[in-house]
Design an enzyme around this catalytic site. Structure first.
Site: not given
Length: 615
Positions: A2, A27, A76, A100-101, A488, A492, A495, A511, A610
């Protein structure tokens, strides 16, 4: 997540609001809207999708969108689907609100407002806030007092921007658990959830503290805490350091990958000379760092992975015990934090909600004398952020503005800054031989050149993408400090390409994950020439024997060669300790090119933001 922009000025502020929203697109959002006061009337426009859809709608009806006071928002979705009726701003009578929030108790508040006769047109928690302020205003006829009455009723974390058509000369804003900054101009003032949105109009900013409520007019900013006026300092930023554009690159992410050699060099320069730590590097905190007996790292997402690498470094080089936890889990259990702990909070933005909440929970333990000798440190890319202001020590990265949602240069600069911190603690506590320190620093000076070499593998890595384009799952493997880089790399890929991917410590194959291996499961392997290389080769053979196709980023001296089912790209030789920094680059490039080939939105992947400023 947001974005809020608001303005009160002597000029038409519509273009300022729209440009601010464009600068907040990174964002993450699913709809956008704005409200303007014109001739004591509210004029509102909301659109689902990109900010450009809102720009087009406003331009088509430009006669209704001329005003000197207004608020705007990118949403968002949390409560209610992405839809026009759920988009902000929300209106109640002549009051308009952006938010926001999350208001956690909105369901109960909504029942109370319905009982008072209010009708709801959305599924959002924000509309409740608008109606509550409208209801409070009836008894006060003062917009600031109405907001002050409502805020204590709201449970959760939020930032608000509020305007009233009968009060075109004031803009009210609230910060409680969600970032918000005031931009200070001449004859005009602004609010935004990120200072980046306001850099075209001002470089002077006032950072609100938790619980602050502010009233903006064209010529004044009044800030109140607990109903009492307070002063908040104005800081001036070098706007050239905070602006960013794509330049010759197709996407911000690729540009930021290519910027890593310079960003890492800047981060290194803040801490070392030719072969020594600079005496003034964190020098004012020598006494604090001398007391540390254990390290606790809290972070989320990519920052969590940098913390995992740091755990190997802290324990190997300083022999201090180091724990790393996902902040969103840490804050909801009953953790044991040892006395004399260095609590390191890692966040790119410094506004990550879960990490901030975990930090505050530990600080509360310290305040209640449940622990002794706590030292807190923020590792962050934004010096004006909440996390920096709320910790004892600030360790900056020098990444510069990062726009792409999938972090690249912020991650590698975090790693370099963390190694500098490890060396600092080792030096202060005499836990690290000077010869070892000199060797590591000497190797760190080579990183920029090694990163340039890794970035120059771009076209070679791109050739692998067709092998991933139509796959549904991928496994990344690494051992020792390459295990976090495997995590990581998997993050990526999922995402930005929307391919399911998992990172594993290669020794864990037997395992469970080995059951997934077949010819349709690409396996990406990180293979530097380190002490675990022979073990890793054995793990690779386990995959190869089951007809899995291996894509190996290998050291030039690893002895790993191409053969049927094994594809190899050679990475420059790098010191074993620092290999995670260099091996981050090829997995970033692989993910980038796979995403481009699949046609996804690389810089703004679906459902992601973001800066994660809500729980």
């Amino acid at each position: 997540m947001c974005g809020i922009v608001g303005a009160i000025a002597q000029r038409n502020i519509v273009e300022i609001l729209l440009e601010g929203l464009k600068r907040l697109e990174y964002r993450g959002y699913d709809s956008a809207g704005l409200s303007i006061i014109q001739n004591n009337q509210l004029h509102r426009e909301r659109q689902v999708g990109k900010v450009q859809a809102l720009v087009d709608a406003v331009n088509m009806d430009s006669g209704c969108f001329v005003g000197t006071t207004g608020i705007a928002h990118t949403r968002w979705a949390t409560h209610g689907e992405p839809a026009q009726h759920n988009a902000h701003p929300h209106v109640s009578g002549k009051i308009s609100v952006v938010h926001n929030g999350i208001v956690e108790n909105f369901a109960q508040l909504k029942k109370e407002m319905i009982a008072e006769g209010y009708q709801f047109t959305s599924e959002t928690d924000t509309e409740v806030v608008a109606h509550l302020i409208h209801y409070a205003y009836q008894s006060t006829q003062d917009l600031l007092k109405a907001v002050e009455l409502v805020v204590p009723k709201l449970h959760g974390a939020f930032a608000l921007g509020v305007i009233h058509a009968d009060h075109p000369d004031e803009l009210i804003t609230v910060r409680l658990g969600s970032p918000l900054v005031i931009g200070v101009g001449i004859g005009e003032n602004f609010i935004a959830s990120d200072q980046l949105a306001l850099l075209p109009v001002t470089n002077r900013f006032m950072y609100l503290e938790e619980g602050d409520i502010a009233r903006l007019t064209r010529n004044h900013v009044e800030v109140f805490a607990n109903g009492q006026p307070v002063k908040r300092a104005i800081k001036e930023l070098d706007a050239t350091q905070h602006n960013a554009d794509k330049g010759e690159f197709k996407h911000y992410m690729l540009k930021e990958i290519y910027e890593q050699p310079d960003a890492v060099s800047r981060t290194l320069d803040m801490g070392v000379t030719t072969n020594h730590l600079k005496p003034d590097f964190l020098g004012v905190h020598n006494e604090r760092l001398q007391q540390v007996r254990c390290v606790q790292i809290l972070a989320c997402g990519t920052s969590y992975h940098s913390g995992l690498v740091a755990k190997y470094w802290f324990e190997q080089l300083t022999r201090l015990p180091c724990s790393v936890e996902i902040a969103s889990e840490f804050r909801y259990r009953h953790p044991v934090v040892c006395d004399d702990t260095l609590l390191i909070c890692i966040s790119q933005s410094g506004e990550t909600a879960d990490t901030l909440s975990a930090l505050r929970a530990v600080q509360k333990m310290y305040k209640n004398n449940d622990i002794q000798g706590l030292q807190t440190l923020a590792l962050c890319n934004v010096p004006t952020s909440s996390m920096v202001r709320e910790t004892d020590i600030y360790l900056p990265t020098q990444a510069g503005v990062e726009i792409g949602v999938a972090s690249t240069k912020a991650f590698t600069t975090q790693l370099v800054a963390l190694m500098l911190l490890v060396l600092k603690v080792g030096r202060i506590q005499q836990r690290l031989d000077l010869s070892v320190e000199n060797h590591i620093i000497g190797q760190m000076h080579k990183l920029s050149g090694q990163l340039y070499q890794a970035v120059n593998l771009d076209k070679t890595i791109k050739q692998w993408t067709e092998s991933f384009e139509n796959k549904t799952s991928t496994i990344f493997l690494g051992r020792h400090s390459q295990f976090p880089i495997a995590l990581e790399g998997a993050l990526k890929l999922k995402e930005i390409s929307y391919i399911h991917a998992e990172g594993y410590a290669a020794g864990e194959l037997k395992h469970g994950p080995l059951a997934l291996i077949d010819k349709d499961m690409p396996v990406v392997v990180l293979a530097p020439n380190d002490s675990m290389l022979d073990k890793l080769k054995a793990n690779m053979q386990e995959v190869h024997a089951r007809h899995g196709e291996l894509f190996v980023f290998a050291s030039e001296n690893s002895g790993i060669e191409e053969e049927e089912g094994i594809h190899v790209i050679y990475i420059p030789e790098v010191d074993e300790l620092l290999a995670p920094v260099v091996y981050s680059v090829p997995v970033q490039l692989l993910s980038y090119h796979v995403a481009v080939t699949r046609g996804t939105d690389v810089d703004q992947p679906r459902n992601l933001a973001k800066s994660v400023t809500v729980e």
